[in-house]
Design an enzyme around this catalytic site. Structure first.
Site, PDB file in Angstrom:
ATOM      1  N   GLY A   1      -4.306  -1.664  -0.832  1.00 46.54           N
ATOM      2  CA  GLY A   1      -3.505  -1.355  -2.010  1.00 46.54           C
ATOM      3  C   GLY A   1      -3.262   0.133  -2.140  1.00 46.54           C
ATOM      4  O   GLY A   1      -3.916   0.947  -1.487  1.00 46.54           O
TER       5      GLY A   1
ATOM      6  N   SER B   1       0.809  -1.215   0.000  1.00 51.15           N
ATOM      7  CA  SER B   1       0.000   0.000   0.000  1.00 51.15           C
ATOM      8  C   SER B   1       0.843   1.266   0.000  1.00 51.15           C
ATOM      9  O   SER B   1       0.349   2.351  -0.324  1.00 51.15           O
ATOM     10  CB  SER B   1      -0.933   0.015   1.218  1.00 51.15           C
ATOM     11  OG  SER B   1      -1.854  -1.039   1.182  1.00 51.15           O
TER      12      SER B   1
ATOM     13  N   CYS C   1      -9.406  -1.582   3.724  1.00 52.63           N
ATOM     14  CA  CYS C   1      -8.612  -0.451   3.240  1.00 52.63           C
ATOM     15  C   CYS C   1      -9.036  -0.041   1.831  1.00 52.63           C
ATOM     16  O   CYS C   1     -10.117   0.507   1.647  1.00 52.63           O
ATOM     17  CB  CYS C   1      -7.127  -0.789   3.329  1.00 52.63           C
ATOM     18  SG  CYS C   1      -6.044   0.656   3.281  1.00 52.63           S
ATOM     19  N   PHE C   2      -8.230  -0.332   0.812  1.00 51.61           N
ATOM     20  CA  PHE C   2      -8.605  -0.012  -0.567  1.00 51.61           C
ATOM     21  C   PHE C   2      -9.903  -0.726  -0.930  1.00 51.61           C
ATOM     22  O   PHE C   2     -10.741  -0.200  -1.663  1.00 51.61           O
ATOM     23  CB  PHE C   2      -7.480  -0.437  -1.510  1.00 51.61           C
ATOM     24  CG  PHE C   2      -7.454   0.297  -2.821  1.00 51.61           C
ATOM     25  CD1 PHE C   2      -7.264   1.662  -2.869  1.00 51.61           C
ATOM     26  CD2 PHE C   2      -7.621  -0.381  -4.008  1.00 51.61           C
ATOM     27  CE1 PHE C   2      -7.236   2.348  -4.084  1.00 51.61           C
ATOM     28  CE2 PHE C   2      -7.590   0.286  -5.232  1.00 51.61           C
ATOM     29  CZ  PHE C   2      -7.394   1.651  -5.265  1.00 51.61           C
TER      30      PHE C   2
ATOM     31  N   ASN D   1      -3.512   2.678   7.065  1.00 47.86           N
ATOM     32  CA  ASN D   1      -2.613   3.228   6.062  1.00 47.86           C
ATOM     33  C   ASN D   1      -3.443   3.605   4.851  1.00 47.86           C
ATOM     34  O   ASN D   1      -3.665   2.799   3.954  1.00 47.86           O
ATOM     35  CB  ASN D   1      -1.532   2.208   5.669  1.00 47.86           C
ATOM     36  CG  ASN D   1      -0.780   2.639   4.424  1.00 47.86           C
ATOM     37  OD1 ASN D   1      -0.706   3.827   4.117  1.00 47.86           O
ATOM     38  ND2 ASN D   1      -0.237   1.690   3.679  1.00 47.86           N
TER      39      ASN D   1
ATOM     40  N   GLN E   1     -12.829   1.358   0.105  1.00 39.84           N
ATOM     41  CA  GLN E   1     -13.071   2.471  -0.815  1.00 39.84           C
ATOM     42  C   GLN E   1     -13.743   1.995  -2.106  1.00 39.84           C
ATOM     43  O   GLN E   1     -14.633   2.662  -2.642  1.00 39.84           O
ATOM     44  CB  GLN E   1     -11.749   3.175  -1.119  1.00 39.84           C
ATOM     45  CG  GLN E   1     -11.106   3.812   0.103  1.00 39.84           C
ATOM     46  CD  GLN E   1      -9.634   4.087  -0.073  1.00 39.84           C
ATOM     47  OE1 GLN E   1      -9.101   4.029  -1.177  1.00 39.84           O
ATOM     48  NE2 GLN E   1      -8.940   4.382   1.017  1.00 39.84           N
TER      49      GLN E   1
ATOM     50  N   GLU F   1      -5.790  -7.363  10.146  1.00 37.66           N
ATOM     51  CA  GLU F   1      -4.733  -8.383  10.097  1.00 37.66           C
ATOM     52  C   GLU F   1      -3.390  -7.870  10.585  1.00 37.66           C
ATOM     53  O   GLU F   1      -2.395  -8.593  10.536  1.00 37.66           O
ATOM     54  CB  GLU F   1      -4.581  -8.906   8.664  1.00 37.66           C
ATOM     55  CG  GLU F   1      -3.667  -8.098   7.758  1.00 37.66           C
ATOM     56  CD  GLU F   1      -4.127  -6.674   7.464  1.00 37.66           C
ATOM     57  OE1 GLU F   1      -3.309  -5.852   7.047  1.00 37.66           O
ATOM     58  OE2 GLU F   1      -5.319  -6.373   7.657  1.00 37.66           O
TER      59      GLU F   1
ATOM     60  N   HIS G   1      -6.924  -2.109   9.188  1.00 35.52           N
ATOM     61  CA  HIS G   1      -6.278  -3.394   8.937  1.00 35.52           C
ATOM     62  C   HIS G   1      -6.481  -4.351  10.115  1.00 35.52           C
ATOM     63  O   HIS G   1      -5.704  -4.331  11.071  1.00 35.52           O
ATOM     64  CB  HIS G   1      -4.779  -3.198   8.698  1.00 35.52           C
ATOM     65  CG  HIS G   1      -4.464  -2.551   7.393  1.00 35.52           C
ATOM     66  ND1 HIS G   1      -4.114  -3.276   6.266  1.00 35.52           N
ATOM     67  CD2 HIS G   1      -4.465  -1.250   7.020  1.00 35.52           C
ATOM     68  CE1 HIS G   1      -3.903  -2.441   5.255  1.00 35.52           C
ATOM     69  NE2 HIS G   1      -4.113  -1.214   5.692  1.00 35.52           N
TER      70      HIS G   1
ATOM     71  N   GLY H   1      -4.709   7.214   2.314  1.00 35.12           N
ATOM     72  CA  GLY H   1      -4.717   8.641   2.018  1.00 35.12           C
ATOM     73  C   GLY H   1      -5.997   9.100   1.353  1.00 35.12           C
ATOM     74  O   GLY H   1      -6.148  10.287   1.048  1.00 35.12           O
ATOM     75  N   PHE H   2      -6.933   8.157   1.109  1.00 32.84           N
ATOM     76  CA  PHE H   2      -8.229   8.465   0.509  1.00 32.84           C
ATOM     77  C   PHE H   2      -9.321   7.893   1.396  1.00 32.84           C
ATOM     78  O   PHE H   2      -9.073   7.006   2.211  1.00 32.84           O
ATOM     79  CB  PHE H   2      -8.334   7.871  -0.901  1.00 32.84           C
ATOM     80  CG  PHE H   2      -7.379   8.477  -1.897  1.00 32.84           C
ATOM     81  CD1 PHE H   2      -7.784   9.505  -2.737  1.00 32.84           C
ATOM     82  CD2 PHE H   2      -6.067   8.026  -1.982  1.00 32.84           C
ATOM     83  CE1 PHE H   2      -6.909  10.061  -3.651  1.00 32.84           C
ATOM     84  CE2 PHE H   2      -5.184   8.580  -2.892  1.00 32.84           C
ATOM     85  CZ  PHE H   2      -5.601   9.603  -3.729  1.00 32.84           C
TER      86      PHE H   2
ATOM     87  N   GLY I   1      -2.659   3.909  -4.301  1.00 40.68           N
ATOM     88  CA  GLY I   1      -3.261   4.663  -5.394  1.00 40.68           C
ATOM     89  C   GLY I   1      -4.614   5.264  -5.050  1.00 40.68           C
ATOM     90  O   GLY I   1      -5.109   5.173  -3.923  1.00 40.68           O
TER      91      GLY I   1
END
Length: 392
Positions: free
Chosen positions: A238, A54, A266-267, A308, A270, A360, A358, A310-311, A240
């Site tokens: 992940g 990530s 996380c990703f 972790n 989103q 995990e 997270h 940023g979006f 981006g």
């Protein structure tokens, strides 16, 4: 221009896109590297941070002042390599002291070509980012120090920002691989994991919860997934911008319409938000560390989580919402107590939920580990013909 380094005290410089400069010493590989500078507040777990896919495309600053004390080992690797674009620390360990250590951290940084910098005031950099926001940056050492200040800044400002960037192809597995359910655990079924930057711990825990894990490239199509016929679907963490992952959003919508139970972290949170019809946006400086407080709206319990990102998903925190994409009722299940950012989504009419953090996490709290049990129960209940989505 920054002074040329000497053999005794090799120099390095961190250059931010607003022209701010911090001079220190080279750490890890020498040369130049570019990326988005971000900070992580974890007091431990630097190796897990470095090897988390990530962080691809980012220059990571550790706010803990002493890094490298416990060295590095093969067990704590979360993926096949270090993914950060650069590394910033205040005081690298001069001597490793840990019974699990196999080598100094610096050896791994050099081996993977990670350009870093040490000996700078990381607190000052962190405060600057918290005020001005995460920004493009570069670390320059070795021959790159011969560039003028203007040339270094031009390299920093000419790079693309993180917004609009799709990095899944850089971090995903090139081909499918399978991990069977752990021995001695009742088998639940098969789960297709779309690898958007998955960590080894995630695969391990899914296996230990009774899933035959099928890890797939990020480019896997709906028809390819249907041919596998998994009992469940998982989207990993992940790097981006989630707004740049249209293909993965469409795949998710197709499988949700098929009724496949879904869990995302996380990703993956989103992308579930996007699949349901919500937007996403870039945070000023993101959430990165292992001490992020999150409220579970259902239980009223506060979870300390590892994060972790940023979006974030753009959705109202209160009430039941109607999915604009026809998936029925949705509610925000968790939110950040620091800034009220959406930290979880729960679908009430289809078997799907996700969290932004997270569960995990190897280094850090295990408050959210129950989510694996919750998903196992969701898949089992689905197979048995019931629809309970209770959590403990």
């Amino acid at each position: 221009m920054t002074p040329t380094p000497t053999a005794a005290t090799p120099a390095a410089v961190l250059v931010l896109e607003d022209g701010t400069r911090f001079t220190g010493k080279a750490y890890g590989a020498t040369g130049q590297t570019l990326g988005e500078v971000v900070f992580s507040t974890g007091m431990t777990g630097y190796q897990e941070t470095l090897t988390d896919p990530s962080y691809a495309g980012q220059i990571v600053l550790m706010t803990a002042p002493h890094i490298g004390n416990t060295g590095a080992n093969d067990t704590d690797m979360e993926s096949r390599k270090i993914w950060v674009s650069g590394f910033i620390v205040r005081d690298p360990a001069r001597r490793v002291s840990n019974f699990r250590s196999q080598r100094p951290l610096d050896d791994d940084l050099v081996a993977d070509g990670v350009v870093g910098i040490s000996g700078i005031d990381t607190r000052a950099v962190t405060r600057h980012i918290r005020s001005a926001g995460a920004m493009r940056a570069g670390v320059f050492s070795g021959a790159a120090l011969d560039l003028t200040d203007d040339e270094q800044l031009a390299l920093v400002t000419s790079q693309e920002g993180m917004a609009g960037k799709n990095l899944s192809a850089e971090v995903t597995t090139p081909e499918r691989y399978d991990v069977p359910a752990a021995e001695g655990v009742p088998r639940v079924g098969s789960i297709a994991v779309l690898d958007l930057g998955v960590k080894r711990a995630t695969i391990q825990y899914l296996s230990e919860h009774g899933f035959d894990v099928i890890v797939l490239p990020a480019t896997t199509s709906p028809d390819e997934l249907r041919a596998i016929a998994p009992d469940a679907l998982f989207y990993s963490n992940g790097p981006g911008d989630p707004a740049a992952s249209d293909a993965q959003v469409e795949v998710l919508r197709e499988l949700l319409r098929d009724g496949v139970p879904y869990f995302g972290i996380c990703f993956g949170n989103q992308l579930l938000g996007r699949a349901l019809g919500f937007g996403t946006y870039k945070l000023p400086f993101g959430h990165r560390g292992i001490n992020q407080p999150v409220l579970d709206k259902r239980t009223g319990r506060v979870e300390i989580t590892a994060q972790n990102h940023g979006f974030a998903v753009d959705a109202p925190l209160d009430g039941e919402l109607e999915s604009a994409e026809g998936f029925g009722r949705v509610q925000v299940s968790h939110y950040s107590l620091n800034d009220h950012v959406v930290e979880g989504l729960e679908c009430l009419d289809i078997p799907a939920f996700s969290v932004q953090y997270h569960p995990e996490a190897a280094a850090g709290p295990h408050d959210a580990f129950y989510l694996f049990d919750r998903f196992r129960a969701l898949v089992s209940d689905r197979a048995a013909g019931t629809s309970t989505q209770e959590t403990k």
